[in-house]
Design a protein around this motif. Structure first.
Motif, PDB file in Angstrom:
ATOM      1  N   LEU A  46       0.841  -1.200   0.000  1.00  0.00           N
ATOM      2  CA  LEU A  46       0.000   0.000   0.000  1.00  0.00           C
ATOM      3  C   LEU A  46       0.871   1.243   0.000  1.00  0.00           C
ATOM      4  O   LEU A  46       1.939   1.252   0.615  1.00  0.00           O
ATOM      5  CB  LEU A  46      -0.868   0.021   1.264  1.00  0.00           C
ATOM      6  CG  LEU A  46      -1.834  -1.144   1.463  1.00  0.00           C
ATOM      7  CD1 LEU A  46      -2.320  -1.188   2.903  1.00  0.00           C
ATOM      8  CD2 LEU A  46      -3.016  -0.996   0.515  1.00  0.00           C
ATOM      9  N   GLU A  48      -0.306   3.910   1.371  1.00  0.00           N
ATOM     10  CA  GLU A  48      -0.712   4.476   2.666  1.00  0.00           C
ATOM     11  C   GLU A  48       0.404   4.320   3.708  1.00  0.00           C
ATOM     12  O   GLU A  48       1.016   3.264   3.796  1.00  0.00           O
ATOM     13  CB  GLU A  48      -1.964   3.716   3.144  1.00  0.00           C
ATOM     14  CG  GLU A  48      -2.580   4.212   4.426  1.00  0.00           C
ATOM     15  CD  GLU A  48      -3.123   5.620   4.312  1.00  0.00           C
ATOM     16  OE1 GLU A  48      -4.004   5.842   3.481  1.00  0.00           O
ATOM     17  OE2 GLU A  48      -2.636   6.491   5.048  1.00  0.00           O
ATOM     18  N   GLU A  51      -0.849   3.858   9.890  1.00  0.00           N
ATOM     19  CA  GLU A  51      -1.210   2.485  10.227  1.00  0.00           C
ATOM     20  C   GLU A  51      -2.716   2.288  10.363  1.00  0.00           C
ATOM     21  O   GLU A  51      -3.264   1.293   9.896  1.00  0.00           O
ATOM     22  CB  GLU A  51      -0.504   2.051  11.517  1.00  0.00           C
ATOM     23  CG  GLU A  51      -0.770   0.585  11.818  1.00  0.00           C
ATOM     24  CD  GLU A  51       0.003   0.055  13.007  1.00  0.00           C
ATOM     25  OE1 GLU A  51       1.130   0.551  13.257  1.00  0.00           O
ATOM     26  OE2 GLU A  51      -0.508  -0.860  13.678  1.00  0.00           O
ATOM     27  N   ALA A  54      -4.372   2.254   7.040  1.00  0.00           N
ATOM     28  CA  ALA A  54      -3.972   1.041   6.328  1.00  0.00           C
ATOM     29  C   ALA A  54      -4.793  -0.147   6.828  1.00  0.00           C
ATOM     30  O   ALA A  54      -5.293  -0.952   6.032  1.00  0.00           O
ATOM     31  CB  ALA A  54      -2.476   0.784   6.517  1.00  0.00           C
ATOM     32  N   GLN A  57      -8.269   0.051   5.405  1.00  0.00           N
ATOM     33  CA  GLN A  57      -8.267  -0.334   3.982  1.00  0.00           C
ATOM     34  C   GLN A  57      -8.172  -1.847   3.816  1.00  0.00           C
ATOM     35  O   GLN A  57      -8.906  -2.446   3.044  1.00  0.00           O
ATOM     36  CB  GLN A  57      -7.078   0.300   3.264  1.00  0.00           C
ATOM     37  CG  GLN A  57      -7.328   1.702   2.768  1.00  0.00           C
ATOM     38  CD  GLN A  57      -6.154   2.230   1.954  1.00  0.00           C
ATOM     39  OE1 GLN A  57      -5.537   1.477   1.184  1.00  0.00           O
ATOM     40  NE2 GLN A  57      -5.830   3.481   2.114  1.00  0.00           N
ATOM     41  N   LEU A  78       0.693  -5.973   9.386  1.00  0.00           N
ATOM     42  CA  LEU A  78       1.333  -4.913   8.594  1.00  0.00           C
ATOM     43  C   LEU A  78       2.833  -4.982   8.849  1.00  0.00           C
ATOM     44  O   LEU A  78       3.259  -5.105   9.990  1.00  0.00           O
ATOM     45  CB  LEU A  78       0.789  -3.546   8.998  1.00  0.00           C
ATOM     46  CG  LEU A  78      -0.703  -3.333   8.727  1.00  0.00           C
ATOM     47  CD1 LEU A  78      -1.159  -1.992   9.269  1.00  0.00           C
ATOM     48  CD2 LEU A  78      -0.999  -3.404   7.237  1.00  0.00           C
TER      49      LEU A  78
END
Lengths: 79, 79
Positions: A46, A48, A51, A54, A57, A78
């Motif tokens: 991403l 983005e 955090e 993200a 999303q 992540l």
């Protein structure tokens, strides 16, 4: 930011791919295999950098497209 | 003993499934997705209880059947 998403079938859902792998392993002489379950691994890169956004999303992606939440669970991290 | 095996395409290998997911995400309005790569997740439940033998078995399974080591990498953890 990169999301590593793991999608697995819920417990109790029949997994024909897993069964096929189990049969193939037995055919190759691997004993002692009790069960095989197959899932999917999706890595999404991403742009983005925040955090929290993200996470939002990625969860929306999983709910809308990547996972069938009727029969599948998903988890992600992540990195 | 359970082995969680992750199989991913090596860097540089074309990933049409990942590209299809990327296109679908874009079609659903998800911006900011730079790249998607898809891999496989295989959970093998072994009756083996010795960690060293389990590792040997899992590596042989990956080399012989589960992963195509020409284009794929695999990693696993025992849980």
């Amino acid at each position: 930011m990169k999301a590593r998403i793991e999608i697995t079938l819920k417990a109790g859902v029949l997994d024909p791919q897993g069964k096929a792998i189990e049969g193939a392993l037995a055919g190759l002489g691997f004993g002692g295999v009790d069960e095989v379950r197959q899932g999917k691994l999706i890595e999404v890169t991403l742009s983005e950098t925040d955090e929290k956004s993200a996470r939002q999303q990625v969860e929306k992606m999983c709910d809308d497209l990547l996972a069938n939440t009727v029969i599948e669970n998903y988890s992600y991290e992540l990195v």
